[in-house]
Design a protein around this motif. Structure first.
Motif, short mmCIF file in Angstrom:
data_model
loop_
_atom_site.label_atom_id
_atom_site.label_comp_id
_atom_site.label_asym_id
_atom_site.label_seq_id
_atom_site.Cartn_x
_atom_site.Cartn_y
_atom_site.Cartn_z
N GLY A 380 19.70 -18.01 20.25
CA GLY A 380 19.70 -18.26 21.69
C GLY A 380 19.53 -16.97 22.47
N GLU A 381 18.93 -17.07 23.64
CA GLU A 381 18.96 -15.90 24.54
C GLU A 381 20.42 -15.55 24.80
N VAL A 382 21.23 -16.59 24.93
CA VAL A 382 22.69 -16.45 24.87
C VAL A 382 23.19 -17.46 23.84
N GLY A 383 23.98 -17.01 22.90
CA GLY A 383 24.51 -17.90 21.87
C GLY A 383 26.01 -17.81 21.79
N LEU A 384 26.67 -18.96 21.71
CA LEU A 384 28.12 -19.02 21.56
C LEU A 384 28.43 -19.73 20.25
N GLY A 385 29.09 -19.02 19.34
CA GLY A 385 29.44 -19.58 18.04
C GLY A 385 30.95 -19.63 17.87
N ALA A 386 31.51 -20.83 17.69
CA ALA A 386 32.96 -20.98 17.63
C ALA A 386 33.52 -20.51 16.29
N SER A 387 34.70 -19.90 16.34
CA SER A 387 35.43 -19.49 15.14
C SER A 387 36.92 -19.45 15.48
N MET A 388 37.76 -19.38 14.45
CA MET A 388 39.20 -19.30 14.66
C MET A 388 39.66 -17.88 14.36
N ARG A 389 40.49 -17.35 15.24
CA ARG A 389 41.10 -16.05 15.00
C ARG A 389 42.52 -16.08 15.54
N PRO A 393 40.93 -20.81 19.01
CA PRO A 393 39.47 -20.94 18.97
C PRO A 393 38.81 -19.88 19.84
N LYS A 394 37.83 -19.21 19.27
CA LYS A 394 37.09 -18.16 19.97
C LYS A 394 35.60 -18.51 20.00
N PHE A 395 34.87 -17.88 20.89
CA PHE A 395 33.42 -17.93 20.87
C PHE A 395 32.88 -16.53 20.62
N LYS A 396 32.14 -16.37 19.53
CA LYS A 396 31.37 -15.15 19.34
C LYS A 396 30.15 -15.21 20.24
N ILE A 397 29.83 -14.11 20.88
CA ILE A 397 28.76 -14.09 21.89
C ILE A 397 27.57 -13.30 21.36
N GLY A 411 30.36 -9.46 21.08
CA GLY A 411 31.81 -9.55 21.12
C GLY A 411 32.26 -11.00 21.04
N GLU A 412 33.53 -11.23 21.35
CA GLU A 412 34.07 -12.58 21.33
C GLU A 412 35.07 -12.75 22.45
N VAL A 413 35.34 -14.02 22.77
CA VAL A 413 36.22 -14.35 23.89
C VAL A 413 36.94 -15.66 23.55
N ASP A 414 38.10 -15.88 24.15
CA ASP A 414 38.76 -17.17 23.98
C ASP A 414 37.79 -18.28 24.37
#
Length: 456
Positions: A380-389, A393-397, A411-414
């Motif tokens: 994606g031009e912008v991609g959000l991939g969910a993961s657990m940390r 749940p977080k989104f890697k950007i 990076g990642e964000v909640d």
């Protein structure tokens, strides 16, 4: 039925297109594709109407559109499955080889619509797929992992060769470049151009060689790991050895071009439309060329020959602009139905669409609900991939992905802060995102609470 029992029953035979839904119940989902020999990207108005009727009678009255030209129906009781399969067969539709360890849709761009097409991608894809379709030699357990093949009719590469096991791209000189070894998931690999300037008659042999080498290696993680194991030159030698034993591909018949004045694009909500909406689109198609196009975006496209009148949300595009979809949001089905997913991507997709409309942003955003990457967030031009940390749940950007290359992880964000991330990114010059200006973007995203920049 307990989910564990459903999983044991259906997981090994996913290549038949039937899969379990989340929860302890007897519900299943059916992933559907065109029957053997049909154009995978062209669905008739009668087929869409039939899907709506099935969904209303047996499912959840919704239709889900995938990123490989497939359609999914959910909420079907296991005891009604055979009735559903018979109705699909009567429509010329077939779930087999749409999921699991199989050779998936040999997916062409709809070259019959695009004035920029250099070749007939559809006929090439149909020719290649005849070797694999309903062939136990290329299904589980003979095939250890799925194989994805696409055909792009020009260098724009709308069929995303960068993440394909085999990505065929037509050149201006009538020859083809073939990209091999791409894939997303826990370990995303960008494909490499392994064959340059090849003739059409070699394409089938290349596709077969990739599947055969995957079988020989018994590589359950996919062909990208075969390429990783042997490297570019050794992999090419191994493939050439197999290709030498495959008869050249016979010439394909050209598909008739359709000179549509405009194309109507009907966006979905995270891939979903209500059956009533799909029924209206089917009627629009019936009044025009009689079919819709389902390619690798979660939109339903109707080529037009007359003025369009509808209350549905749609976008009109010129055929010359095919593939240049702006402000698009693509996502997997999320944790409403998918067992591994950890976020409701449907809600996230709808939230992102709202922000992009408000900000008039042309960014293309892709969202995956887990590391399996079914939303293809890495391109994606912008991609959000969910993961657990740490139990959250977080989104890697990711930023700057496209048809040929993977985006860069910034990076990642909640996960519940996704809207703030999209608002920040939609305020930035889109070229900076497409060109992966990581430092500037990290600086702006640092203002979003919980954002942590990538250590890579």
């Amino acid at each position: 039925m307990r989910f564990a029992d459903k999983y044991k029953s259906y997981y090994p035979i996913r290549y038949k297109g039937i899969y379990t839904s989340r929860g302890d119940n007897d519900l299943v989902s059916v992933r559907i594709r065109q029957a053997e020999g049909n154009d995978p990207s062209k669905w008739t108005h009668d087929q869409l109407k039939g899907l709506c009727e099935i969904s209303e009678e047996y499912g959840n009255s919704k239709v889900h559109f995938t990123t490989r030209g497939d359609v999914e129906l959910y909420g079907i009781h296991e005891g009604k499955l055979n009735d559903v399969l018979k109705k699909l067969e009567s429509l010329g539709l077939d779930p087999r080889d749409s999921c699991g360890a199989s050779v998936r849709n040999v997916m062409p761009c709809p070259s019959y619509l695009c004035p920029l097409a250099m070749v007939d991608a559809v006929s090439i894809s149909r020719r290649i797929s005849r070797r694999f379709r309903h062939n136990p030699d290329y299904e589980y357990p003979s095939l250890p992992k799925r194989v994805k093949i696409t055909v792009s009719a020009c260098r724009k590469g709308c069929a995303t060769p960068g993440i394909m096991d085999v990505g065929i791209v037509a050149r201006d000189d009538g020859k083809f470049d073939v990209y091999v070894g791409g894939g997303v998931g826990d370990h995303a690999f960008q494909s490499v151009m392994l064959f340059q300037g090849v003739e059409e008659d070699r394409l089938e042999g290349i596709a077969i060689s990739v599947a055969e080498l995957l079988k020989r290696e018994k590589e359950k993680r996919g062909f990208k790991w075969v390429l990783n194991k042997y490297g570019i030159e050794k992999t090419k030698l191994l493939l050439e050895e197999i290709i030498s034993n495959v008869s050249p591909m016979s010439p394909t018949r050209g598909e008739d071009r359709i000179n549509a004045k405009m194309i109507a694009r009907f966006p979905t909500r995270g891939g979903w439309l209500n059956s009533s909406e799909v029924m209206e689109i089917a009627k629009i198609a019936e009044d025009n060329y009689g079919f819709v196009v389902l390619f690798n975006k979660q939109v339903v496209e109707v080529p037009l020959k007359k003025e369009l009148r509808t209350t549905l949300n749609y976008q009109l595009i010129d055929p010359f602009d095919y593939g240049d979809l702006k402000g698009d949001v693509e996502s997997c089905i999320g944790n409403d139905f998918c067992p591994p997913a950890i976020v409701s991507t449907n809600n996230v997709a709808e939230g992102i669409q709202k922000i992009l409309r408000e900000t008039k942003s042309g960014l293309n955003v892709k969202v995956s609900g887990c590391s399996h990457s079914c939303g293809r967030h890495q391109i994606g031009e912008v991609g959000l991939g969910a993961s657990m940390r740490e139990g959250r749940p977080k989104f890697k950007i990711y930023i700057g992905g496209d048809n040929y290359k993977l985006g860069k992880l910034v990076g990642e964000v909640d996960a519940d802060r996704y809207d703030e991330v999209i608002r920040v990114l939609s305020s930035i010059d889109e070229d900076k995102i497409r060109k992966s200006k990581v430092d500037e973007i990290e600086s702006l995203l640092s203002k979003v609470p919980s954002f942590v920049k990538s250590e890579d």
